[in-house]
Design an enzyme around this catalytic site. Structure first.
Site, PDB file in Angstrom:
ATOM      1  N   MET A  97      66.505  37.312  26.404  1.00  0.00           N
ATOM      2  CA  MET A  97      66.913  37.780  27.729  1.00  0.00           C
ATOM      3  C   MET A  97      68.434  37.890  27.819  1.00  0.00           C
ATOM      4  SD  MET A  97      66.086  36.186  31.484  1.00  0.00           S
ATOM      5  CE  MET A  97      64.331  36.421  31.415  1.00  0.00           C
TER       6      MET A  97
ATOM      7  N   LYS B  58      71.715  62.544  38.589  1.00  0.00           N
ATOM      8  CA  LYS B  58      70.583  61.751  39.089  1.00  0.00           C
ATOM      9  C   LYS B  58      70.617  60.353  38.464  1.00  0.00           C
ATOM     10  CE  LYS B  58      67.638  63.748  35.532  1.00  0.00           C
ATOM     11  NZ  LYS B  58      66.661  64.803  35.236  1.00  0.00           N
TER      12      LYS B  58
ATOM     13  N   ARG C  66      54.947  69.918  34.837  1.00  0.00           N
ATOM     14  CA  ARG C  66      55.450  68.863  35.689  1.00  0.00           C
ATOM     15  C   ARG C  66      55.540  69.515  37.066  1.00  0.00           C
ATOM     16  NH1 ARG C  66      60.725  65.609  33.672  1.00  0.00           N
ATOM     17  NH2 ARG C  66      61.701  67.339  34.731  1.00  0.00           N
TER      18      ARG C  66
ATOM     19  N   TYR D 249      63.300  33.866  18.973  1.00  0.00           N
ATOM     20  CA  TYR D 249      61.884  33.714  19.320  1.00  0.00           C
ATOM     21  C   TYR D 249      60.990  34.291  18.235  1.00  0.00           C
ATOM     22  CZ  TYR D 249      63.279  32.355  24.025  1.00  0.00           C
ATOM     23  OH  TYR D 249      63.825  31.704  25.092  1.00  0.00           O
TER      24      TYR D 249
HETATM   25  C1  LIG Z   1      67.309  65.703  34.401  1.00  0.00           C
HETATM   26  C2  LIG Z   1      67.258  67.156  34.563  1.00  0.00           C
HETATM   27  C3  LIG Z   1      68.201  67.979  33.935  1.00  0.00           C
HETATM   28  C4  LIG Z   1      69.223  67.453  32.955  1.00  0.00           C
HETATM   29  O1  LIG Z   1      68.580  67.159  31.734  1.00  0.00           O
HETATM   30  P1  LIG Z   1      69.423  66.711  30.453  1.00  0.00           P
HETATM   31  O2  LIG Z   1      68.448  66.689  29.349  1.00  0.00           O
HETATM   32  O3  LIG Z   1      69.967  65.349  30.747  1.00  0.00           O
HETATM   33  O4  LIG Z   1      70.504  67.711  30.293  1.00  0.00           O
HETATM   34  C5  LIG Z   1      68.163  69.338  34.215  1.00  0.00           C
HETATM   35  N1  LIG Z   1      67.222  69.850  35.047  1.00  0.00           N
HETATM   36  C6  LIG Z   1      66.289  69.088  35.651  1.00  0.00           C
HETATM   37  C7  LIG Z   1      65.290  69.706  36.537  1.00  0.00           C
HETATM   38  C8  LIG Z   1      66.265  67.723  35.420  1.00  0.00           C
HETATM   39  O5  LIG Z   1      65.326  66.976  36.014  1.00  0.00           O
END
Ligand SMILES: *Cc1c(COP(=O)(O)O)cnc(C)c1O
Length: 356
Positions: free
Chosen positions: A301, A35, A130, A253
């Site tokens: 930046m 992802k 979640r 800065y």
């Molecule tokens: C992002 C995600 C993972 C992977 O998590 P990591 O901590 O990067 O291994 C696995 N399962 C779900 C549902 C996720 O959203």
């Protein structure tokens, strides 16, 4: 010559990290989590180095379609499922496995006209609050979905909120066990932390993400230092300016750093617009010419300043590693109050990427 910053992606490290994830869960199949554009590494760049995987897990239809267009025929899992009922036509066309976490999705699956049934992951809320159905809803949801002609194989899915802690999996595992008792179904529970550290969570499919990219799910590199996992992304740049400070001189800065005596500093072509964390304070580790030193003052930046005291030979054109093999992304993230995940994902589009 262009600006010297570059992110280098080590594809051999990706392959090795996948092999290590597999060894950690030898009896499970592996969803490689790609992802967020493969955690900022570039999905199109890295997916073929992970092609030993059993499946890819991601969020966006665009990313799923890209993999199919590149010829990936094995499973693809949509971790957040579909967002609108009309997407089911695309899931059908590209043969995507979807998570199901809400009642409206069950209704949509019941009403859709598909060419063939889809594999689904029934998402249970095991305590993180979640996505997912409550444990007491799963039995009912399961039987509803099982009865749908549009549903093929079903897997029970949950996600850990605290798998980096020893006790972090106890309560969620108890909830999963309780629910799974009557179902006798395949299960997918383990993220990276659970894949590495909790064998009892592995079951049929594990879902490692961050460890594929060579950073620690706990945020601490030491926790994975003995595993053979290797950082995949190295962010390097060069010194493009040098200043000689006198006692009391400010740097950057707000003069967040002031010299306590004579001091030589370097100016590095990398700033927060490249994805370097703006909250990294004075003292954040950085490698200059192979020597570990520290940042000084505020990150701007396009530039950061670094202490050249331990590397007097460094000057304009000297190579600087912001993170990678020697300065671990976990250490930079820790100094800046964040995690390696965020830094990887935040690599800016303006940074050129090399694949090695
Ligand atoms: C992002 C995600 C993972 C992977 O998590 P990591 O901590 O990067 O291994 C696995 N399962 C779900 C549902 C996720 O959203």
């Amino acid at each position: 010559m262009s600006r010297p910053i570059v992110a280098t992606i080590n594809t051999a490290a990706l392959r090795q990290n996948l092999a290590i994830a597999r060894q950690a869960a030898p009896n499970s199949r592996v969803w490689s989590v790609v992802k967020a554009n493969a955690y900022g590494h570039g999905l199109d760049r890295v997916w073929s180095s992970l092609s030993d995987t059993d499946g890819f897990a991601l969020l966006n239809l665009e990313e799923a379609i890209l993999l199919r267009e590149r010829g990936w025929k094995k499973p693809i899992l949509l971790l957040e499922g579909f967002f609108h009922a009309d997407e089911l036509e695309i899931l059908d066309r590209y043969r995507l496995t979807t998570s199901v976490h809400s009642n409206w999705q069950i209704k949509a699956l019941a009403e859709a006209e598909l060419t063939a049934p889809l594999d689904i992951y029934v998402k249970m809320n095991s305590g993180m609050n979640r996505l997912g159905f409550q444990p007491e809803q799963i039995g009912n949801v399961w039987h509803k979905l099982r009865a749908l002609p549009n549903v093929s194989e079903m897997t029970l899915m949950a996600h850990f909120a605290e798998a980096e802690k020893n006790e972090g999996i106890i309560a969620p595992m108890a909830r999963v066990e309780h629910v799974a008792e009557g179902l006798e179904c395949p299960r997918s529970l383990a993220n990276s932390a659970a894949t590495l550290w909790h064998q009892q969570t592995h079951f049929d499919w594990v879902r490692p993400g961050i460890i594929l990219y060579g950073a620690s799910p706990s945020g601490h590199w030491q926790d994975i230092a003995g595993t053979g996992l290797k950082p995949v992304m190295t962010l390097t740049s060069e010194i493009i300016g040098v200043q000689n400070l006198k006692q009391g001189d400010g740097v950057g800065y707000s003069s967040l750093y002031r010299a306590s005596g004579e001091q030589r500093i370097g100016v590095v072509a990398c700033g927060y617009a490249d994805g370097y964390p703006r909250h990294a304070p004075t003292g954040t580790p950085v490698m200059v010419d192979g020597v570990r030193t520290r940042t000084l003052g505020a990150v701007s930046m396009d530039m950061i300043m670094v202490d050249l005291t331990p590397c007097p030979q460094a000057g304009i054109g000297t190579r600087v590693e912001l993170w990678g093999d020697t300065v671990k992304i976990d250490d930079v993230a820790g100094a800046a109050g964040t995690v390696g995940y965020e830094l990887m994902c935040a690599l800016a589009p303006r940074v050129p990427v090399d694949v090695s």
